[in-house]
Enzyme design. Sequence first.
Site, PDB file in Angstrom:
ATOM      1  N   HIS A 121      -7.928  -4.727  -0.966  1.00 42.68           N
ATOM      2  CA  HIS A 121      -6.830  -3.942  -0.423  1.00 42.68           C
ATOM      3  C   HIS A 121      -6.633  -4.234   1.068  1.00 42.68           C
ATOM      4  O   HIS A 121      -7.590  -4.305   1.833  1.00 42.68           O
ATOM      5  CB  HIS A 121      -7.103  -2.447  -0.600  1.00 42.68           C
ATOM      6  CG  HIS A 121      -5.894  -1.594  -0.352  1.00 42.68           C
ATOM      7  ND1 HIS A 121      -5.021  -1.245  -1.355  1.00 42.68           N
ATOM      8  CD2 HIS A 121      -5.391  -1.051   0.779  1.00 42.68           C
ATOM      9  CE1 HIS A 121      -4.052  -0.512  -0.847  1.00 42.68           C
ATOM     10  NE2 HIS A 121      -4.247  -0.383   0.444  1.00 42.68           N
TER      11      HIS A 121
ATOM     12  N   SER B 213       0.826  -1.210   0.000  1.00 41.94           N
ATOM     13  CA  SER B 213       0.000   0.000   0.000  1.00 41.94           C
ATOM     14  C   SER B 213       0.860   1.260   0.000  1.00 41.94           C
ATOM     15  O   SER B 213       1.650   1.469  -0.916  1.00 41.94           O
ATOM     16  CB  SER B 213      -0.951  -0.040   1.201  1.00 41.94           C
ATOM     17  OG  SER B 213      -1.889   1.022   1.151  1.00 41.94           O
TER      18      SER B 213
ATOM     19  N   ASP C  27      -9.999  -3.525  -5.417  1.00 40.20           N
ATOM     20  CA  ASP C  27      -9.142  -2.564  -4.733  1.00 40.20           C
ATOM     21  C   ASP C  27      -9.197  -1.245  -5.495  1.00 40.20           C
ATOM     22  O   ASP C  27      -8.997  -1.222  -6.716  1.00 40.20           O
ATOM     23  CB  ASP C  27      -7.707  -3.105  -4.699  1.00 40.20           C
ATOM     24  CG  ASP C  27      -6.716  -2.172  -4.021  1.00 40.20           C
ATOM     25  OD1 ASP C  27      -7.130  -1.123  -3.507  1.00 40.20           O
ATOM     26  OD2 ASP C  27      -5.518  -2.510  -4.004  1.00 40.20           O
TER      27      ASP C  27
END
Length: 416
Positions: free
Chosen positions: A386, A200, A356
């Site tokens: 995610h 991320s 995501d």
Amino acid sequence: MDIGTAILIIGFAALVASFLLLVIGLVYSELMNSDIPRGVANGGKLHMVHGLFVGLAIVGRILHRLGICHQVIFIRWFVASFLIRLNPVPAGLRVKDLKFSEVPVRLYEPTTMCGGLRRGLVYFHGGGWVLGNIDSVDEVCRHIAKESETTVVSVGYRLAPEHRYPAPLDDCETALCHFLSVAEAEFSVDANRVAVGGDSTGANMAAALCQRLARTEVARLPFPCAQVLIYPTLQMADFNLPSYQQNHAVPILFRGRVAFYFLQYLNGDMSLCQDLLEGIHVPTELKPSYKEWLSPSNLPPEFLERGYGELPTAEYDGEAYHAIKAGLEHEVSPLLAEDAVIQKTPPTFLLTCEYDVVRDDGILYRKRLLDLKKEVTWRHVVHGFHGMINFFNQGWLTFSSAAHVVDSVVDYVRTL
């Protein structure tokens, strides 16, 4: 018990009950606004976990407005106290907490015999630059280190809102350069086989750091041999890409939260959130190059099948741009770097998840890398969402599909 005491007890109980009802009502409202597609792995469990995190955010917001503590501080405390567990160190692995030039790190060293120098991986955790720590990715780093026989360094960089850009990225650079300078002498690691990576926003900083080092060309230190980017967040120019539209309400990262995290990283001005989502912060003169790099036509056709609508061009707002202009630079938005910079980046491992919001960031970055004849290994998790790596080997919070993500990283790291 006298009447006064009884009234106080009843009043306190009524206050607590009212607070709980308020929280439950707000959580229910948020859950009704979420969307978990049928293709998501363990959708029912994800719904439950999402409800927990929504509840934490709401309680934190209430405490913040009452002046008791910042919302982020409350969430960090709760997650660290109740949701993260540290298991005993397994056989075959040595774990140490150290400091590299005052930056906290956790070192994971395989104890199996090695005929020469080991490879290394410097890992940056995700969490929107405001959440997460070394403990939150402890199981992930243990698994990578042990299964790939790699020395892993997990970096505890400073977090926003206490420390905004560029402090977190500076810490990552400091830790990496320190490790590279002592890798062979102190840890029996080949400095020429050290990769950087993260998930991320940690992947954002891994990509940004490679570009920073490519620009500065630090003397006497080897360049990272690879960048490992797990569902990376790579740009804040366009929050209306197909993945943002298709997955805008899929837990655990909503479209609006991405803008929130970018602003926390940059300046903390949440009044700009809607401006970012609408795209009025992008100058007219930058739009042609951004359109070339971010065009949905650069995506494989299958990623448009779940729907996508072309939005009218947003009217530029100069005040919004000047408030966030650092966010459009390559150190915050690596996807928007010039070709000459991306050309100098190392071989790349990219992992994206179907459900995501930032899926297309990774796929579009892959396109730019391939157009420049760079080496890219891409893995796409068709049932993924995610943040799934944070649910690897976490007791009742574990998602079995997270193991697929971590093992994909292990397989790639073994090739370095």
